[in-house]
Design a protein around this motif. Sequence first.
Motif, PDB file in Angstrom:
ATOM      1  N   UNK A   1       1.955   6.436   0.958  1.00 26.62           N
ATOM      2  CA  UNK A   1       1.169   7.661   1.148  1.00 26.62           C
ATOM      3  C   UNK A   1      -0.311   7.317   1.346  1.00 26.62           C
ATOM      4  N   UNK A   2      -0.802   6.345   0.586  1.00 23.21           N
ATOM      5  CA  UNK A   2      -2.206   5.917   0.723  1.00 23.21           C
ATOM      6  C   UNK A   2      -2.414   5.297   2.106  1.00 23.21           C
TER       7      UNK A   2
ATOM      8  N   UNK B   1      -0.032   6.836  -8.992  1.00 22.69           N
ATOM      9  CA  UNK B   1      -0.009   5.589  -8.206  1.00 22.69           C
ATOM     10  C   UNK B   1      -0.890   4.587  -8.939  1.00 22.69           C
TER      11      UNK B   1
ATOM     12  N   UNK C   1      -4.721   7.849   8.930  1.00 23.04           N
ATOM     13  CA  UNK C   1      -5.043   9.153   9.523  1.00 23.04           C
ATOM     14  C   UNK C   1      -6.559   9.384   9.504  1.00 23.04           C
ATOM     15  N   UNK C   2      -7.190   9.014   8.374  1.00 20.94           N
ATOM     16  CA  UNK C   2      -8.641   9.233   8.252  1.00 20.94           C
ATOM     17  C   UNK C   2      -9.429   8.431   9.290  1.00 20.94           C
TER      18      UNK C   2
ATOM     19  N   UNK D   1      -7.412   9.971  -6.765  1.00 25.08           N
ATOM     20  CA  UNK D   1      -6.598   8.748  -6.765  1.00 25.08           C
ATOM     21  C   UNK D   1      -6.259   8.311  -8.185  1.00 25.08           C
TER      22      UNK D   1
ATOM     23  N   UNK E   1      -0.731   5.817   4.874  1.00 25.34           N
ATOM     24  CA  UNK E   1      -0.693   6.838   5.926  1.00 25.34           C
ATOM     25  C   UNK E   1      -1.971   7.679   5.939  1.00 25.34           C
ATOM     26  N   UNK E   2      -2.443   8.015   4.740  1.00 26.26           N
ATOM     27  CA  UNK E   2      -3.665   8.831   4.640  1.00 26.26           C
ATOM     28  C   UNK E   2      -4.864   8.067   5.201  1.00 26.26           C
TER      29      UNK E   2
END
Lengths: 287, 310
Positions: free
Chosen positions: A3-4, A85, A10-11, A80, A6-7
């Motif tokens: 998830x980190x 996580x 994306x950023x 975070x 992908x984020x």
Amino acid sequence: MLSIYKKELKLYFVTASGYVFLAFMLLSAGIFTSLVNFVYYSPAFEYVIKDMCFVLLITVPLLTMRVFSDEKKQKTDKLLCLLPIDVKSIVIGKFMAVATISLIPVAIMCVYPFILSKYGVVNIKTAFSCIIAFFMLECALCSLGMFTSSFCENQITSAILCFGVILICYLVPTISQNISSASMFTFRAFSVCIIALCAVVFLASKKILMALLTAVILETPLIFIYIKHNALLVGKFTAFVDCFAMFKRIDPFTNGVFDITAIVYFISITALFICLTIQYENRRRRG
Amino acid sequence: MIDVKNLSKVYGNFKAVDDISFNISKNCVFGFLGPNGAGKSTTMNMITGCLSPTEGNIIINGFNMLYQPEEAKKNIGYLPEIPPVYEDLTPYEYLTFVGEAKKIPKSRLKHCVNEVMEKTNISVMKNRLIKNLSKGYKQRVGISQAILGSPQIIILDEPTVGLDPEQIIDIRELITELGKNHIVILSSHILSEISAVCSDIMIISHGKIATIDSAQNLVGNGEIKTAIIEVIGENEKIINVLNTIKGVISPKYEYDKNIYSFKFNINLDPREDIFYAFSAIKYPIISLYTKKSSLEETFLKIIQDSEDWS
């Protein structure tokens, strides 16, 4: 971790930083390829890679400056912290995203030797070993940039700090050539390094005893060697400084040698800075 | 479900949180009050795992925050004072990331994200960049991430800051609704909000718990009430008479020469006895009424008492 990853990825593409990085890398690769291979009629793509190393001085700080500093500025570091996580997954996820972005221009550059081979004899193996080494160097520098970003709250400060450290690494071969190899100089230089290390230990631990203990443990054998086996110290500081010459490790690849030690060196540097970032983030969470 | 034991946090020589212990085991809205610098945020940061305690333990649904942080954090949703939102993402992208990080199964993720967006009324803004949203909408995006995945414990730090009156009412209703099926810890400086929404209140001062009680008791709606009586007569004799009556607790002389106050338990209502006692000695009662104290008064009194004690 996914998830980190992908984020982060994306950023990079919802802001300009990812596009600026890609544009700058590909533009530089295009200019150097045109100059080396088309203007000077050289079939060696490895020289393009060697020239491209200089571009990393600008692109790596650009790519890594926001990794942690922006989280602190936007106060999303708290998010975070409270997500289920662990720090290790966060740091590795972020590094993987940076490495993926770095890989995109490198992957595009892989096409260049094949294009060039249409116009002359290109040593594909040397070209590709150089590209691999270049990517490994980029990863090592990115992990360093990520580490500098972890203790800055401002992206610009992070970028300047990262640029400064990479610049020193870039200039190390020139510096080491002008360093005296005499044992007296080596002794003094190492002593100064030990004092600096003790200062870092003191600032990190806030314990004077620990700093003094570090000084005693490191300085005692140095004094002993200097008094009893003076000759052993000759040229050792130059060799020590050369350890930081990351860019110099590319040279064997440009000469057609696939240097495994250099690959291990790049992986070690990458792992070291990832571990340091994890340690620093863990320490920050402890308050 | 939340068990905090002997929690302390020390920064250098300053003890920000000093040996705090409390337990919340039933679903409710739990108010967290205290002046600035009292240690509220530090305590909340420690409960959510954002900060390690110097001493003590935090048990969340049976998981120790220190040794099983991932399991413990799965049961917590937290909205810090400043909503932790990525300005360059849309609310939908942001909540999808939070959902993935909270390990919500992929098959349920889209439904969960849409559900929280509807609850907080941000569905219309779901495809706009967060940086283009108003402060109120950003706050609601922050609340959405806290309640996403329906965690057992929801901690909200000043959730209505920046919202307009209509939005404040909506969010208060949402908090009340959440309190039925979750433990909601609500920190706010707006005392009327705390008294309107919370069933239990903890007041913290100088890093220590000043009081934990039900909201009813703190605002004087509980079993113990305060009464004000105006009697004409000798001071000492009036106090002595009040002291002899069963049910009267700590009578004292108030600000005017004929005004006295005392506390009493509603189960042992002494007002009838008071009437006959003063009638017997021919001291006329001018007025007798119960006083309902506001949370503001109670809060200030408790803080003042704790400061005097410190």
